[in-house]
Design a protein around this motif. Structure first.
Motif, mmCIF file in Angstrom:
data_model
loop_
_atom_site.group_PDB
_atom_site.id
_atom_site.type_symbol
_atom_site.label_atom_id
_atom_site.label_comp_id
_atom_site.label_asym_id
_atom_site.label_seq_id
_atom_site.Cartn_x
_atom_site.Cartn_y
_atom_site.Cartn_z
ATOM 1 N N ALA A 20 0.840 -1.203 0.000
ATOM 2 C CA ALA A 20 0.000 0.000 0.000
ATOM 3 C C ALA A 20 0.879 1.260 0.000
ATOM 4 O O ALA A 20 0.644 2.205 -0.758
ATOM 5 N N LEU A 21 1.929 1.228 0.835
ATOM 6 C CA LEU A 21 2.831 2.373 0.897
ATOM 7 C C LEU A 21 3.525 2.597 -0.438
ATOM 8 O O LEU A 21 3.674 3.716 -0.913
ATOM 9 N N ARG A 22 3.937 1.461 -1.028
ATOM 10 C CA ARG A 22 4.608 1.559 -2.323
ATOM 11 C C ARG A 22 3.725 2.256 -3.347
ATOM 12 O O ARG A 22 4.155 3.137 -4.081
ATOM 13 N N LYS A 23 2.471 1.820 -3.393
ATOM 14 C CA LYS A 23 1.538 2.413 -4.353
ATOM 15 C C LYS A 23 1.391 3.903 -4.090
ATOM 16 O O LYS A 23 1.395 4.714 -5.020
ATOM 17 N N ALA A 24 1.276 4.235 -2.813
ATOM 18 C CA ALA A 24 1.108 5.649 -2.461
ATOM 19 C C ALA A 24 2.327 6.458 -2.903
ATOM 20 O O ALA A 24 2.204 7.562 -3.439
ATOM 21 N N VAL A 25 3.525 5.862 -2.696
ATOM 22 C CA VAL A 25 4.741 6.580 -3.086
ATOM 23 C C VAL A 25 4.817 6.727 -4.600
ATOM 24 O O VAL A 25 5.200 7.767 -5.121
ATOM 25 N N GLU A 26 4.428 5.655 -5.293
ATOM 26 C CA GLU A 26 4.446 5.749 -6.756
ATOM 27 C C GLU A 26 3.516 6.851 -7.250
ATOM 28 O O GLU A 26 3.825 7.573 -8.198
ATOM 29 N N ALA A 27 2.376 6.970 -6.580
ATOM 30 C CA ALA A 27 1.411 7.997 -6.991
ATOM 31 C C ALA A 27 1.886 9.401 -6.608
ATOM 32 O O ALA A 27 1.556 10.378 -7.269
ATOM 33 N N ASN A 28 2.658 9.486 -5.517
ATOM 34 C CA ASN A 28 3.141 10.794 -5.046
ATOM 35 C C ASN A 28 4.651 10.767 -4.856
ATOM 36 O O ASN A 28 5.147 10.818 -3.722
ATOM 37 N N PRO A 29 5.390 10.676 -5.960
ATOM 38 C CA PRO A 29 6.840 10.455 -5.841
ATOM 39 C C PRO A 29 7.581 11.566 -5.095
ATOM 40 O O PRO A 29 8.668 11.333 -4.604
ATOM 41 N N ASP A 30 6.982 12.743 -5.001
ATOM 42 C CA ASP A 30 7.689 13.842 -4.329
ATOM 43 C C ASP A 30 7.309 13.980 -2.861
ATOM 44 O O ASP A 30 7.809 14.874 -2.176
ATOM 45 N N ASP A 31 6.432 13.113 -2.405
ATOM 46 C CA ASP A 31 6.043 13.187 -0.995
ATOM 47 C C ASP A 31 7.130 12.544 -0.137
ATOM 48 O O ASP A 31 7.230 11.329 -0.008
#
Ligand code: ATP
Ligand code: MG
Length: 414
Positions: free
Chosen positions: A8-19
């Protein structure tokens, strides 16, 4: 389950790479789950973004050092230095020095460049040609160019055939250049001294040259051996000629070292690899230096069958049809094929966890994994087509040009 959390975290990071915060949480969660390598990859990104909190630099550097990641460790050091953290910089510098000295056999003493000692510490390489799938023709060429002159020197003397000189392998990533170089050492029963770019390059004046010299000294201490220069284009970048004298010096050191081997016959076999041979300084390719240039193409279908059987050797499996797998994996590199098998094995493990059994790897698992793995050679082939067409020394790249002209490849690239 932490696996769900990670994905889930990975997906979130992929969606928001600058976060940054999100990525930090992902990295920490990966560390906590023992997934060190992927965690370190996240830290690489954070350092690139100059977003790793200062108080974590030392901890990340230590983790990098423990996992052999010199480039990352150096980035931590650089960041600590820029942030002006004195204690942290000291600790990270110490880790860098330790790592260089274990890798190159050079005792680094700051401000004391003569304190170098070299030890014969490289074990005989055990990888052999059996572990390299396909590449029959290339193996034959290497046998004639490298292995035979070493095992039957009298033959070469008798016919006045010059041995020596280095071999440069080039081609798309993941197609076995490094593996082949290692296996060449293994076939000769010699140690393999691997000089990686991150072991040499250093932003400090004169340190890269010293590291490169040290690598050759270490190879001499271990001779006879195979000395392998990975990413030769970065070490001997042609445009250095036009750059400042500092950059030029590294090329000069390399030329000197290579010429010394030619004249002193020190029992060093030099192999090099690159993805960009046209970026390698011309002087590097003159007779007696890297005068033999070999193209390592993506594996063809029979080679893919062979690579798959090498990669699958120790995996419990049932009913695999390697031929049909090879047929559906055109333009896959050896590394892509390995990734495919690894993903297939992930599905087996999921199944084992769900059912409690120990199922063998089957076609089903691999077919499920297939859409997730894309051939990684295409980018390279697209990119080099124009280089090869317009290279002024195009005959040097004849074999790559012929490969690119072949009907099947043209179809795949169009
Ligand atoms: N011919 C092959 N037989 C078996 N495995 C292979 C083969 N080619 C690649 N592999 C697998 O892929 C991995 C990566 O290959 P390798 O590092 O040798 O590629 P490379 O050509 O040096 O790539 P790069 O240009 O990125 O350095 C190997 O460690 C091996 O697992
Ligand atoms: Mg390589």
């Amino acid at each position: 389950m932490s696996n769900d959390r990670i994905s889930a975290l990975r997906k979130a990071v992929e969606a928001n790479p600058d976060d940054v915060l999100l990525r930090l949480v992902l990295a920490e969660t990966l560390v906590a789950a023992g997934e060190t390598e992927p965690a370190l990859d996240q830290y690489v990104v954070l350092l690139d973004q100059q977003a790793l909190p200062e108080d974590q630099l030392v901890a990340v550097g230590e983790l990098a050092a423990a996992n052999g990641r010199l480039a990352l460790l150096r980035s931590c050091l650089e960041a600590a230095r820029q942030a002006g953290i004195v204690e942290g910089t000291g600790r990270l510098q110490q880790l860098v020095d330790e790592m260089i000295s274990t890798r190159t056999g050079v005792k680094v003493k700051i401000g004391q460049p003569d304190g170098e000692e070299f030890v014969s510490d490289a074990p005989k390489e055990t990888t052999t040609f059996d572990q390299v799938g396909g590449m029959d023709e290339i193996k034959r060429i290497i046998h004639r160019m490298v292995i035979l002159p070493l095992s039957r020197p009298e033959l070469y003397q008798k016919y006045g055939r010059r041995s020596g000189g280095g071999v440069m392998l080039y081609g798309p990533p993941g197609c076995g250049k490094t593996l082949l170089a290692r296996a060449t050492a293994g076939e000769c029963g010699l140690p393999f001294v691997n000089v990686r770019i991150e072991d040499v390059m250093d932003p400090y004046l004169g340190v890269s040259e010293r590291n490169l010299h040290a690598a050759f000294e270490r190879a001499r201490a271990n001779s006879p051996c195979v000395l392998f220069l990975d990413e030769l284009d970065a070490l001997a970048f042609a445009r250095h000629k036009h750059g400042g004298s500092e950059a030029r010096r590294l090329v000069d050191v390399l030329l000197q070292e290579l010429d010394a081997i030619g004249s002193e016959n020190e029992g060093l076999l030099v192999l090099a690899a690159t993805n960009a041979p046209w970026d390698v300084d011309e002087a590097m390719l003159r007779p007696g230096r890297f005068d033999r240039v070999i193209f390592v193409p993506p594996p063809d279908e029979p080679a893919r069958v062979d690579i798959l059987s090498v990669v699958l050797k120790d995996v419990p499996s049932a009913g695999l049809d390697l031929k049909s797998l090879a047929a559906t994996t055109a333009m896959f590199s050896g590394a892509d094929l390995r990734a495919l098998v690894e993903r297939g094995v992930d599905h087996v493990i999921d199944e084992a966890l769900a059912t409690g059994g120990e199922p063998p790897l089957s076609m089903q698992h691999l077919e499920r994994a297939l859409p997730g793995v894309k051939p990684s050679t295409l980018d390279w082939l697209h990119r080099v087509r124009s280089y090869i067409e317009f290279a002024n020394q195009s005959e040097r790249y004849d074999d790559a040009a012929a490969y690119l002209r072949s009907k099947d490849v043209r179809r795949r690239l169009s």
